[in-house]
Design an enzyme around this catalytic site. Structure first.
Site, PDB file in Angstrom:
ATOM      1  N   HIS A 254     -23.815 -90.642-105.911  1.00  0.00           N
ATOM      2  CA  HIS A 254     -25.151 -91.044-106.380  1.00  0.00           C
ATOM      3  C   HIS A 254     -26.211 -89.966-106.171  1.00  0.00           C
ATOM      4  CE1 HIS A 254     -28.009 -94.717-107.072  1.00  0.00           C
ATOM      5  NE2 HIS A 254     -27.887 -93.924-108.118  1.00  0.00           N
TER       6      HIS A 254
ATOM      7  N   CYS B 238     -30.808 -96.206-102.530  1.00  0.00           N
ATOM      8  CA  CYS B 238     -29.600 -95.397-102.341  1.00  0.00           C
ATOM      9  C   CYS B 238     -29.797 -93.886-102.357  1.00  0.00           C
ATOM     10  CB  CYS B 238     -28.571 -95.766-103.410  1.00  0.00           C
ATOM     11  SG  CYS B 238     -28.231 -97.531-103.557  1.00  0.00           S
TER      12      CYS B 238
END
Length: 349
Positions: free
Chosen positions: A151, A92
Site C-alpha cells: 500500500h 493505512c
C-alpha cells in the site's frame, strides 16, 4: 543540574528525553567500535508483524471478550505489552510510509491514503530515493523479505523490491479479496517480486506460509522479515467464505446477515494462529532467543471492530483512530509479563 528541585515539574519529560538520547548516542558509539568483532551469527533476527485495521480492544489480552486470540495473548504473556502505543497515522498508507522510513510520513509525500481508484492518486507512491530500514539492514548483512500488504504505490517502480526487500509476495493495493486476490477496482493484485502471479489460497494463510518458508531458509543467517497481514481489513471473508470480487469490474461488497462479526472473528483468529506458527517455528529451530518479534496495527478499528473504551475509529484523530495494540517478544532479552505504559509511536520501531 546540581539540585533536581530547581527543575520545574513540567520540564522532567524533556530532561528524560535528552538523557535518553545521550545514552543512545553512547551506546551507538560503543556498538560501532565493537561491530567488527561481532560474528554474523550473533546478529539478532527481526520480525515485524503488522495487522490491518486491528483496534485497541480487538485482542483478548487487551480486553476483548467476544472472542479469544490465544497466540497473541501468549506472546504478550511471554513478552512486553504496550498500553499507550500509537500509529503515526489514522489510516493505512501514512503509517506504513512512516514505518518504512522512520520519519513523519509527510516528509516522504504520503500524508494520506493511496487510493485504488484510477481517478485518484493511484499513480503516487514511496519513491526509491527514500531510505528505508530494510535497505539499511540488508547493507548490514541481513536477508530481507516482505509478505503481505504494501500500500505504498501501485506502479512497478514503487514495488517493495526497490525498497530493500529481496523477496516480496503479496499485494500493493489497500485491500484485496482474500480468495480471488482482486482489488476493489477489479484489478488482479498478487505479486511475486515485481511480477504478477496467480497463487491460489486464502491471503492470510499464504502470507504465513511464505513467512515460515523464509525463516526456515535463513535459519543459519541473520534475517529481517516484514509480515504485513491484511486482517481484519474488509472485505470480510473467513477462510471458507466465497470470493466476492471478479477481475475487470467493480463489485460492491455484499454480506449475508451476521456474516461480518463472524468473518471478522475468523479473520483475526486465522492471523493469530499464523503468528503462533511463526513463534513455534522459531522455538523449534532454536532461534527464539536471538529473534525480536514486534507486533502492531497500522491504525485503529472501524465500527466493525473494537477500540475498547477509546473514542473514535479509523480515520479519526481521536485515540480510537491511532492508539493500537503492540507487543514485543524476545525471550532472551525481554522478561515475561512486562507491561509498558510509556507513550510510544510506530516511528520508534
Amino acid at each position: 543540574v546540581k539540585d533536581a528541585s530547581m527543575i520545574p515539574e513540567h520540564a522532567f519529560p524533556f530532561v528524560n528525553y535528552f538523557f535518553t538520547r545521550a545514552v543512545i548516542c553512547i551506546l551507538s558509539i560503543l556498538l560501532s567500535v565493537f561491530a567488527d568483532g561481532i560474528a554474523m551469527a550473533e546478529k539478532p533476527n527481526m520480525i515485524l508483524i503488522m495487522a490491518d485495521d486491528l483496534g485497541y480492544g480487538d485482542l483478548s489480552c487487551y480486553g476483548n471478550e467476544a472472542f479469544e486470540t490465544p497466540r497473541l495473548d501468549q506472546m504478550a504473556t511471554e513478552g512486553l505489552r504496550f498500553t499507550d502505543f500509537h500509529s503515526s497515522g489514522p489510516v493505512c498508507s501514512p503509517t506504513r510510509a512512516g514505518l518504512m522510513t522512520g520519519r513523519y510520513q509527510q516528509r516522504s509525500g504520503i500524508p494520506g491514503v493511496i487510493y485504488a481508484s484510477f481517478e485518484a492518486n493511484r499513480h503516487h507512491g514511496l519513491f526509491p530515493s527514500e531510505i528505508t530500514f530494510p535497505e539499511l539492514v540488508q547493507q548490514a548483512g541481513y536477508q530481507t523479505a516482505m509478505f503481505g500488504k504494501w500500500h505504498l504505490g501501485y506502479r512497478e517502480k514503487f514495488n517493495p523490491i526497490h525498497h530493500g526487500f529481496q523477496k516480496f509476495r503479496g499485494y500493493v493495493s489497500g485491500n484485496i479479496d482474500y480468495h480471488s486476490h482482486i482489488d476493489r477496482m477489479g484489478v488482479f493484485d498478487w505479486w511475486n517480486g515485481d511480477r504478477l502471479e496467480n497463487e491460489k489460497g486464502y491471503s492470510t494463510t499464504l502470507m504465513t506460509e511464505h513467512a515460515l518458508d523464509f525463516v526456515g531458509e535463513n535459519k543459519e543467517s541473520p534475517f529481517c522479515l516484514y509480515l504485513a497481514y491484511e486482517a481484519p481489513h474488509d472485505p470480510y471473508q473467513g477462510p471458507s467464505d466465497p470470493p466476492i470480487r471478479v477481475e475487470g469490474k467493480v463489485v460492491p461488497n455484499r454480506y449475508a446477515k451476521g456474516q461480518i462479526p463472524r468473518a471478522y472473528r475468523e479473520m483475526v483468529q486465522t492471523m493469530d494462529h499464523g503468528i503462533g506458527q511463526v513463534l513455534d517455528l522459531l522455538k523449534a529451530l532454536k532461534l527464539d532467543r536471538k529473534t525480536l518479534v514486534f507486533f502492531l496495527s497500522d491504525n485503529g478499528a472501524n465500527k466493525n471492530g473494537s477500540n475498547g473504551a477509546l473514542r473514535g475509529y479509523k480515520g479519526s484523530l481521536w485515540e480510537g483512530g491511532h492508539r493500537v495494540p503492540a507487543i514485543a517478544w524476545w525471550p532472551s532479552i525481554i522478561p515475561p509479563n512486562c507491561v509498558c505504559d510509556d507513550l510510544s509511536i510506530s516511528l520508534d520501531v
